[in-house]
Design a protein around this motif. Structure first.
Motif, PDB file in Angstrom:
ATOM      1  N   THR A 373       0.829  -1.280   0.066  1.00 17.81           N
ATOM      2  CA  THR A 373      -0.186   0.007   0.048  1.00 17.81           C
ATOM      3  C   THR A 373       1.015   1.293  -0.054  1.00 17.81           C
ATOM      4  N   GLU A 374       1.862   1.289   0.993  1.00 16.43           N
ATOM      5  CA  GLU A 374       2.459   2.443   0.801  1.00 16.43           C
ATOM      6  C   GLU A 374       4.122   2.114   1.731  1.00 16.43           C
ATOM      7  N   GLN A 405      -1.649   8.153   1.425  1.00 16.70           N
ATOM      8  CA  GLN A 405      -1.956   6.772   1.296  1.00 16.70           C
ATOM      9  C   GLN A 405      -2.023   5.881   2.582  1.00 16.70           C
ATOM     10  N   ASN A 406      -1.384   6.383   3.559  1.00 16.05           N
ATOM     11  CA  ASN A 406      -1.419   5.894   4.873  1.00 16.05           C
ATOM     12  C   ASN A 406      -1.329   6.671   6.014  1.00 16.05           C
ATOM     13  N   THR A 408      -1.524   7.982   9.762  1.00 16.58           N
ATOM     14  CA  THR A 408      -1.194   7.616  10.947  1.00 16.58           C
ATOM     15  C   THR A 408      -0.398   8.784  11.562  1.00 16.58           C
ATOM     16  N   THR A 411       3.020   9.021   9.966  1.00 17.97           N
ATOM     17  CA  THR A 411       3.378   9.891   8.685  1.00 17.97           C
ATOM     18  C   THR A 411       2.834  11.335   8.918  1.00 17.97           C
TER      19      THR A 411
END
Length: 559
Positions: A373-374, A405-406, A408, A411
């Motif tokens: 995914t990333e 893309q992710n 959290t 990130t």
């Protein structure tokens, strides 16, 4: 006075470690005392005895001590210390500074009778000296090869070693090293193949998937390998034969930490070239897709060959281009190798090449091929290189793509750090929160990142509101409830109660203990909220009274 006595060295009447250690007291050397510790050596092992929390503790460089046991070497040093215990005032005294003695000069000037007395005394107390002098007294003749082979064969019989077999294995390795080290002084050519046999036997002795045994066996292999390297200096082997033996050992056995770097000097340029050629010639045939075990073995062998080639190029040749060529041969299923290529290019100062490679690795086609995914490691490295080269806008764009893309907390904070050099932190915050709110309305549980990040930045009220406005997972709801409990215990209580039931429903000992701990927190929250905890606890006990393990866990907490 020492802080321990014989009873501390023998906690159990039938302790075999004590018996073995008692038999090795005469081998203790370099005994040193201080008020806090005793240090000594047995064979090649260094032992430190200390007082921890009022109790005797031992640390030994042998493999068995890695499992936190009081080994025979610790026992031997402890008994030797008690037997030679110095006066109390000498323990507290500072060691005297002495000039190092010129031992060769002393021996050169000593008369024959003095040397005989000195060596005889050493032979009486040191088995290694006794064995060496015995060989010399016999005219320097080589010892019986069959006897040495029989000694090494004790390891051949040590297959599938279990945890209870470690004392026997350790003693066997001790005896082999002790004997071969003495023989090697005059006959290195004789013992070199025996060391090699011992290594192969150790490499095939581990029981599957037992890391405790593996750690001990790896330590033993390191000791044998070190002795083999020394023998190779005294009696250089054929470089090509040594290379063949090493490759076979590494590929066909669990060679642990045994690396080509350990044997680089013994192999020399000729042996190293042969070693590299042997690895490059290794081919692994594809297994029948229906035979899962065979396919798994083939994959393991391919991975092992790759790792050996990687170590050779990284540690022996240091050629970055060859290393990158190796990585590019097999990156389709392992994105960590994409990251490694980028790191190697960066370390070589080839920053533009690193950036181009990482951009390729982060492309949609590559990520689809890898099933990712990333790949955050790629983005993290790319952004760092952008920052290193002053390309802050590119770094911020890379961080935004990773966050998008992710999303959290990791990130998110990385995005804010990338925005700092551009004086765009507020812009990044607003854009991120708008994105998270839009995402939260899209489908169930898409609010998890929003609530998690709001909680991470300390905006608990907003996180609580978002958790109720949008649909998020039970774990995230409990996360924000725990933070809200400090000011609003009444709001957090229902979520704690739900978590207690979830733990109990797992019907596992660890989960029961966690549920009991949560109940102690609930007792405190009910007290602060002014609500009835006792009635709630009585209902919990009544519902789960047949779960004896849970009831025991409750009793341990005093509930």
């Amino acid at each position: 006075m020492l802080w321990f006595d014989h009873r501390d060295l023998r906690p159990h009447p039938n302790d075999e470690w004590y018996t073995w250690g008692r038999d090795r007291v005469g081998e203790v050397r370099d005994l040193e005392y201080s008020p806090e510790r005793v240090i000594g050596t047995v064979e090649s092992f260094v032992v430190r005895l200390t007082c921890r929390d009022g109790r005797l503790a031992g640390d030994c460089s042998c493999g068995w001590e890695q499992l936190r046991n009081f080994c025979e070497h610790c026992v031997a040093v402890g008994l030797a210390a008690l037997a030679r215990e110095p006066a109390e005032e000498s323990l507290a005294a500072e060691p005297l500074a002495e000039e190092p003695a010129d031992v060769p000069a002393y021996l050169g000037n000593a008369d024959r009778a003095t040397l005989v007395d000195l060596l005889t005394g050493l032979a009486d107390t040191d088995p290694a000296v006794h064995q060496l002098l015995s060989l010399r007294a016999a005219g320097g003749a080589a010892p019986n090869a069959d006897d040495l082979q029989e000694l090494v064969d004790t390891l051949v019989r040590a297959r599938n070693v279990e945890i209870d077999d470690i004392p026997t294995l350790t003693r066997s390795v001790d005896q082999i090293l002790h004997t071969l080290r003495v023989v090697a002084i005059d006959h290195p050519q004789l013992v070199r193949p025996l060391y090699q046999q011992a290594l192969r036997s150790l490499a095939t002795s581990c029981a599957p998937d037992d890391y405790r045994v593996a750690s001990v066996v790896n330590a033993a292999m390191s000791r044998v390998a070190e002795a083999l390297v020394k023998v190779c200096r005294a009696a250089p082997p054929d470089p090509a034969e040594l290379a063949q033996w090493l490759v076979d050992l590494q590929l066909d056995a669990a060679a642990g930490d045994l690396a080509v770097t350990d044997f680089a000097d013994a192999l020399g340029d000729t042996g190293l070239a042969r070693y590299q050629a042997l690895l490059e010639q290794q081919l692994v045939e594809d297994a029948d897709p229906g035979d899962y075990e065979a396919a798994a073995r083939a994959d393991d062998r391919r991975e092992k060959i790759f790792e050996l080639r990687e170590t050779f190029l990284a540690k022996i040749t240091g050629d970055v281009d060859d290393l990158i060529t190796l990585y590019t041969q097999d990156t389709s299923t392992n994105y960590r190798r994409h990251v490694k290529i980028g790191k190697d290019l960066r370390a070589a100062g080839r920053l533009d090449d690193a950036i181009r490679w990482l951009i390729f690795s982060r492309s949609e086609a590559t990520r689809r091929q890898l099933g990712l995914t990333e790949p955050f490691g790629l983005t993290d490295l790319l952004a760092d290189i952008y920052t290193q080269t002053g390309r802050h806008q590119e770094a911020a764009r890379a961080r935004w793509a990773a966050f998008e893309q992710n999303p959290t907390d990791t990130t998110y904070f990385a995005l804010l750090r990338a925005a700092e050099p551009l004086d765009a932190v507020d812009y990044a915050k607003n854009r991120a929160m708008t994105f998270l709110h839009t995402r939260a309305t899209a489908r169930a549980k898409h609010a998890d990142p929003l609530v998690t990040i709001l909680t991470a930045i300390g905006d608990v009220d907003q996180a609580w509101a978002a958790a109720h406005e949008f649909r998020c997972s039970d774990n995230v709801q409990f996360l924000v409830a725990r933070r809200r409990a400090s000011k609003h215990p009444e709001d957090a209580i229902p979520f704690y109660e739900r978590e207690v039931e979830a733990k109990i429903d797992r019907k596992q000992q660890g989960a029961y203990s966690s549920a009991a701990r949560l109940l102690t927190v609930l007792k405190y929250l009910h007290h602060r909220a002014g609500t009835d905890f006792d009635t709630y606890l009585a209902h919990v006990k009544a519902r789960h009274r047949r779960k004896s393990a849970f009831m025991e866990a409750l009793a341990k907490t005093g509930l």
